[in-house]
Design a protein around this motif. Structure first.
Motif, PDB file in Angstrom:
ATOM      1  N   ARG A   1       0.823  -1.203   0.000  1.00  0.00           N
ATOM      2  CA  ARG A   1       0.000   0.000   0.000  1.00  0.00           C
ATOM      3  C   ARG A   1       0.856   1.251   0.000  1.00  0.00           C
ATOM      4  O   ARG A   1       0.465   2.284  -0.548  1.00  0.00           O
ATOM      5  CB  ARG A   1      -0.853   0.000   1.283  1.00  0.00           C
ATOM      6  N   GLU A   2       2.012   1.152   0.623  1.00  0.00           N
ATOM      7  CA  GLU A   2       2.838   2.350   0.753  1.00  0.00           C
ATOM      8  C   GLU A   2       3.329   2.879  -0.589  1.00  0.00           C
ATOM      9  O   GLU A   2       3.586   4.071  -0.720  1.00  0.00           O
ATOM     10  CB  GLU A   2       4.009   2.087   1.692  1.00  0.00           C
ATOM     11  N   LEU A   3       3.446   1.986  -1.574  1.00  0.00           N
ATOM     12  CA  LEU A   3       3.825   2.466  -2.898  1.00  0.00           C
ATOM     13  C   LEU A   3       2.733   3.378  -3.440  1.00  0.00           C
ATOM     14  O   LEU A   3       3.001   4.437  -4.021  1.00  0.00           O
ATOM     15  CB  LEU A   3       4.006   1.296  -3.855  1.00  0.00           C
ATOM     16  N   GLU A   4       1.505   2.962  -3.217  1.00  0.00           N
ATOM     17  CA  GLU A   4       0.375   3.766  -3.649  1.00  0.00           C
ATOM     18  C   GLU A   4       0.353   5.090  -2.881  1.00  0.00           C
ATOM     19  O   GLU A   4       0.141   6.157  -3.463  1.00  0.00           O
ATOM     20  CB  GLU A   4      -0.882   2.954  -3.389  1.00  0.00           C
TER      21      GLU A   4
ATOM     22  N   ALA B   1       0.267  11.831  -7.870  1.00  0.00           N
ATOM     23  CA  ALA B   1      -0.391  10.975  -8.858  1.00  0.00           C
ATOM     24  C   ALA B   1      -1.863  10.790  -8.515  1.00  0.00           C
ATOM     25  O   ALA B   1      -2.218  10.624  -7.357  1.00  0.00           O
ATOM     26  CB  ALA B   1       0.302   9.612  -8.912  1.00  0.00           C
ATOM     27  N   GLY B   2      -2.688  10.811  -9.538  1.00  0.00           N
ATOM     28  CA  GLY B   2      -4.100  10.489  -9.363  1.00  0.00           C
ATOM     29  C   GLY B   2      -4.311   8.997  -9.548  1.00  0.00           C
ATOM     30  O   GLY B   2      -3.370   8.258  -9.809  1.00  0.00           O
ATOM     31  N   GLU B   3      -5.559   8.587  -9.439  1.00  0.00           N
ATOM     32  CA  GLU B   3      -5.883   7.164  -9.513  1.00  0.00           C
ATOM     33  C   GLU B   3      -5.354   6.538 -10.808  1.00  0.00           C
ATOM     34  O   GLU B   3      -4.764   5.470 -10.804  1.00  0.00           O
ATOM     35  CB  GLU B   3      -7.399   7.013  -9.429  1.00  0.00           C
ATOM     36  N   TRP B   4      -5.591   7.229 -11.918  1.00  0.00           N
ATOM     37  CA  TRP B   4      -5.203   6.682 -13.212  1.00  0.00           C
ATOM     38  C   TRP B   4      -3.697   6.538 -13.329  1.00  0.00           C
ATOM     39  O   TRP B   4      -3.182   5.526 -13.820  1.00  0.00           O
ATOM     40  CB  TRP B   4      -5.766   7.567 -14.338  1.00  0.00           C
TER      41      TRP B   4
ATOM     42  N   PHE C   1      -2.529   3.629 -11.292  1.00  0.00           N
ATOM     43  CA  PHE C   1      -2.870   2.390 -11.982  1.00  0.00           C
ATOM     44  C   PHE C   1      -1.887   2.112 -13.116  1.00  0.00           C
ATOM     45  O   PHE C   1      -1.306   1.038 -13.219  1.00  0.00           O
ATOM     46  CB  PHE C   1      -4.300   2.515 -12.513  1.00  0.00           C
ATOM     47  N   ARG C   2      -1.667   3.128 -13.945  1.00  0.00           N
ATOM     48  CA  ARG C   2      -0.893   2.903 -15.151  1.00  0.00           C
ATOM     49  C   ARG C   2       0.610   2.879 -14.903  1.00  0.00           C
ATOM     50  O   ARG C   2       1.335   2.112 -15.508  1.00  0.00           O
ATOM     51  CB  ARG C   2      -1.225   3.982 -16.173  1.00  0.00           C
ATOM     52  N   ARG C   3       1.076   3.718 -13.984  1.00  0.00           N
ATOM     53  CA  ARG C   3       2.530   3.852 -13.853  1.00  0.00           C
ATOM     54  C   ARG C   3       3.117   3.117 -12.676  1.00  0.00           C
ATOM     55  O   ARG C   3       4.333   2.961 -12.577  1.00  0.00           O
ATOM     56  CB  ARG C   3       2.906   5.342 -13.800  1.00  0.00           C
ATOM     57  N   VAL C   4       2.293   2.695 -11.746  1.00  0.00           N
ATOM     58  CA  VAL C   4       2.820   1.942 -10.610  1.00  0.00           C
ATOM     59  C   VAL C   4       2.265   0.517 -10.595  1.00  0.00           C
ATOM     60  O   VAL C   4       3.019  -0.454 -10.629  1.00  0.00           O
ATOM     61  CB  VAL C   4       2.498   2.653  -9.271  1.00  0.00           C
ATOM     62  N   VAL C   5       0.958   0.390 -10.581  1.00  0.00           N
ATOM     63  CA  VAL C   5       0.367  -0.940 -10.402  1.00  0.00           C
ATOM     64  C   VAL C   5       0.583  -1.834 -11.625  1.00  0.00           C
ATOM     65  O   VAL C   5       1.048  -2.968 -11.494  1.00  0.00           O
ATOM     66  CB  VAL C   5      -1.132  -0.814 -10.066  1.00  0.00           C
TER      67      VAL C   5
ATOM     68  N   TYR D   1      11.011   2.636   3.024  1.00  0.00           N
ATOM     69  CA  TYR D   1      11.463   3.356   1.822  1.00  0.00           C
ATOM     70  C   TYR D   1      10.358   3.595   0.787  1.00  0.00           C
ATOM     71  O   TYR D   1      10.250   4.683   0.250  1.00  0.00           O
ATOM     72  CB  TYR D   1      12.643   2.657   1.139  1.00  0.00           C
ATOM     73  N   ALA D   2       9.562   2.534   0.497  1.00  0.00           N
ATOM     74  CA  ALA D   2       8.481   2.661  -0.491  1.00  0.00           C
ATOM     75  C   ALA D   2       8.980   3.250  -1.812  1.00  0.00           C
ATOM     76  O   ALA D   2       8.347   4.112  -2.401  1.00  0.00           O
ATOM     77  CB  ALA D   2       7.322   3.498   0.065  1.00  0.00           C
ATOM     78  N   LEU D   3      10.139   2.772  -2.270  1.00  0.00           N
ATOM     79  CA  LEU D   3      10.601   3.181  -3.605  1.00  0.00           C
ATOM     80  C   LEU D   3       9.857   2.352  -4.639  1.00  0.00           C
ATOM     81  O   LEU D   3       9.449   1.228  -4.364  1.00  0.00           O
ATOM     82  CB  LEU D   3      12.108   2.929  -3.738  1.00  0.00           C
ATOM     83  N   TYR D   4       9.680   2.914  -5.833  1.00  0.00           N
ATOM     84  CA  TYR D   4       9.018   2.152  -6.890  1.00  0.00           C
ATOM     85  C   TYR D   4      10.006   1.126  -7.428  1.00  0.00           C
ATOM     86  O   TYR D   4      11.018   1.498  -8.025  1.00  0.00           O
ATOM     87  CB  TYR D   4       8.573   3.086  -8.015  1.00  0.00           C
TER      88      TYR D   4
END
Ligand code: ATP
Ligand code: MG
Lengths: 271, 356
Positions: free
Chosen positions: A162-165, A173-176, A179-183, B86-89
């Protein structure tokens, strides 16, 4: 594990592998046999010279080139569609907050319990009413949403910290964008798994194309194989030659996606 | 940069019996480094998440600078947070991690390049820009997380135990790094930790949180010298203050005495009658021969640290610690006398609040 235990496990795995591969080898061998040798008893894997001419003969007996093209078009569209719809729905079920979310998800899951056969007639009636019988739209449209795909991706999305989000949200970042760039980039293994499974599923699909495709030009490979059986019911080598060819795209796909696929299976615990 | 002001911030999680934060009011001044200190589960992370907008406050207000941000989404609050893990991508390189916030905010490419390389320079990350987080050590990862925060030049920085996953030498290195950043940027920082040594060494002011309530705010020296209640007294300092439970009674010649365990302690309180908590720091406890001092005690544990020795004592059922200089010739089980420096007494009432 002990040495003996390890050997036992290895033996078991080999046995299972053999049991899986043997029918395929038998199919391959039959595809290369002369028409009459195939009936010899007892059956043998290797019999005389290899009859490679079975392949062109079988594949031109019906317009298989067209069937392959149809299968490829349908399966590709379905894969793309399922990835798209599954990923979006799964993200909503995994991450968005809205009332009734989990109950809705359970509702979706329960659809998995309905046998496809039960849905055949209502689906046909709808597609027929839309005038989509004997078209790509008819073949593809009903397959674009996969409950199983939604389930697979939802489970995977839930494992993403969750922390990445949170970090992405603070980054603006918004929801989109999340979604697109992280998830999505983090879900490549699961997406590849879904892509392979859904491609294979479509490639093997028989009943729906049988019902929807009327003309020869709209047939898919699987239905073509069945028709070949009708034409050459005694010629096993022809039928097997066509069947072997039908599996080649799947083998290639596995080879390409293997890396992701295996990781996906390990990560989701899906078998 | 801006101040951060919390007014009566209360947060109750859905389904939770007790609020995680209760009426927290706190003002973090512009450019200040404030440490939020408290034991595990006291609500530190919750407070930060509310400030960042990741959790919504149940009640109360949050102001950053001139703006009331209580109902704004995280992206519009313009704060940066550094997480414990850290929560790095993981799928992005160091460069992309640092640049992410700028790209999302559509900063021009040239500007992004400039700011990323400036941040990387400042944190010694220039060589690592093309690596992925998995190829970095813990300390390097946390540096990247710092880089990701500073590149945005936010109104305020929030740190959630950023060093607790690192080993001790690295921790002190990064601690001074953060202090350096604070000085260089003149930034407003809220730094959460459960480590009171970290709090004492880093904070311009410390806010002590316990069970969701703010117990005391002050400079490290103030909090150490005048703890507001028994909890703060025990929590701050290593080891914390000795708090002896006793009964006070007035004596004829003026003042009172407190009987706690085997100790009878004369104190300057006028005519005190009833239960009382007597606090005294370990450095204000000394040992004497058994028949001298305020009473006798048995030695439970001896911890030689080199320059000092910590001696844990049992005085008739009350435990206390003495911090004594050098290495001592005492053994577990010895009976000794106890002396307390009465110039450094702290008194708390039965509920734990500071008296006078
Ligand atoms: N999402 C949540 N839902 C319900 N309760 C929560 C949630 N997050 C935290 N809590 C509860 O709120 C309280 C405060 O938690 P918080 O994470 O703020 O503590 P903390 O001070 O950061 O502790 P630590 O030092 O262990 O990180 C705890 O009792 C915790 O169980
Ligand atoms: Mg925390």
């Amino acid at each position: 594990m002990t040495k003996a235990g390890e050997r036992f496990a290895l033996g078991l795995v080999l046995l299972a592998a053999l049991a899986t591969v043997l029918p395929f080898l038998y199919m391959l061998a039959t595809a290369l046999t002369g028409q009459w040798e195939a009936f010899r008893y007892p059956p043998a894997l290797i019999r005389g010279r290899a009859h490679f001419e079975n392949f062109p003969a079988a594949l031109t007996a019906l317009p298989f080139d067209r069937f392959f093209l149809n299968s490829a078009i349908v399966a590709t569209c379905v894969v793309v569609g399922q990835l798209f719809t599954s990923a979006m729905a799964a993200y909503a079920f995994a991450r968005l907050r809205f009332p009734g979310r989990d109950r809705l998800f359970l509702g979706f899951l329960s659809v998995l319990l309905v046998p496809a056969l039960v849905l055949l007639v209502p689906r046909f009636l709808i597609v027929n009413a839309l005038g989509w019988v004997d078209t790509y739209a008819g073949l593809i449209s009903t397959e674009l949403v996969s409950v199983w795909g939604i389930f697979l991706l939802r489970q995977f999305f839930r494992t993403i910290p969750r922390e990445l989000e949170d970090a992405a949200r603070l980054d603006g970042a918004g929801e989109w964008t999340i979604f697109r760039r992280v998830v999505l980039p983090l879900s490549k293994p699961a997406l590849a798994t879904l892509a392979v499974l859904s491609f294979v599923d479509q490639w093997k699909s028989f009943l729906w194309p049988l019902v929807i495709a009327r003309s020869t030009e709209m047939q898919v490979v699987e239905v073509g194989l069945a028709n070949l059986h009708g034409l050459y019911y005694a010629n096993w080598p022809y039928q097997m030659a066509a069947a072997v060819t039908a599996t080649v795209p799947l083998l290639l796909l596995y080879l390409v996606a293997q890396r992701y696929f295996i990781r996906g299976i390990q990560m989701t615990g899906v078998t | 940069m801006a101040s951060v002001i919390l007014r009566n911030l209360t947060k109750t999680f859905d389904g939770a019996a007790r609020p995680a934060l209760r009426e927290l009011s706190l003002e973090v001044r512009d450019g200040e480094l404030l440490v939020l200190l408290g034991p595990s589960g006291c609500g530190k992370t919750t407070a930060l998440r509310c400030i960042a907008g990741l959790d919504e406050a149940t009640e109360g207000e949050i102001h950053i600078g001139e703006r009331d941000v209580t109902r704004l989404p995280p992206a519009e609050r313009d704060v940066a947070m550094v997480f414990q893990n850290y929560a790095l991508y993981p799928h992005l390189t160091v460069r992309e991690n640092i640049a992410f916030a700028l790209e999302v905010r559509r900063v021009p490419r040239k500007e992004i390049l400039r700011r990323v390389s400036e941040a990387a320079q400042r944190l010694g990350l220039a060589e690592l820009l093309e690596r992925r987080p998995a190829q970095l050590s813990g300390g390097q990862r946390q540096r990247v997380a710092l880089g990701r925060a500073i590149v945005r030049a936010p109104q305020a920085f929030l740190f959630d135990e950023p060093l607790s996953n690192l080993e001790a030498p690295l921790r002190s290195e990064l601690r001074s790094e953060i202090l350096k950043l604070h000085r260089a940027l003149g930034a407003t920082m809220i730094y959460v930790t459960h480590d009171q040594v970290e709090a004492m060494t880093m904070g311009q002011r410390i806010a002590v949180l316990y069970e969701g309530r703010l117990r005391q705010v002050g400079t490290p020296a103030e909090v150490y010298a005048r703890p507001a209640d028994v909890f703060v007294a025990r929590f701050v300092g290593s080891p914390g203050m000795n708090v002896l439970h006793g009964r006070g009674r007035p004596v004829e010649e003026g003042g009172s005495v407190i009987e706690c365990g085997s100790l009878t302690v004369p104190v300057a309180l006028e005519h005190y009658e009833g239960e009382i908590e007597l606090g005294v720091r370990p450095e204000h406890v000394t040992l004497s021969p058994p028949e001298k001092g305020l009473g006798s005690a048995e030695i439970l544990i001896v911890e030689p640290h080199g320059p000092e020795t910590l001696v844990h004592l049992d005085a008739g059922g009350q435990t206390l610690v003495a911090r004594l200089p050098g290495l001592l010739e005492v053994r577990v089980g010895d009976r000794v006398g106890v002396k307390l420096d009465k110039r450094h007494f702290h008194f708390f009432d039965a509920s734990g609040a500071r008296l006078a």
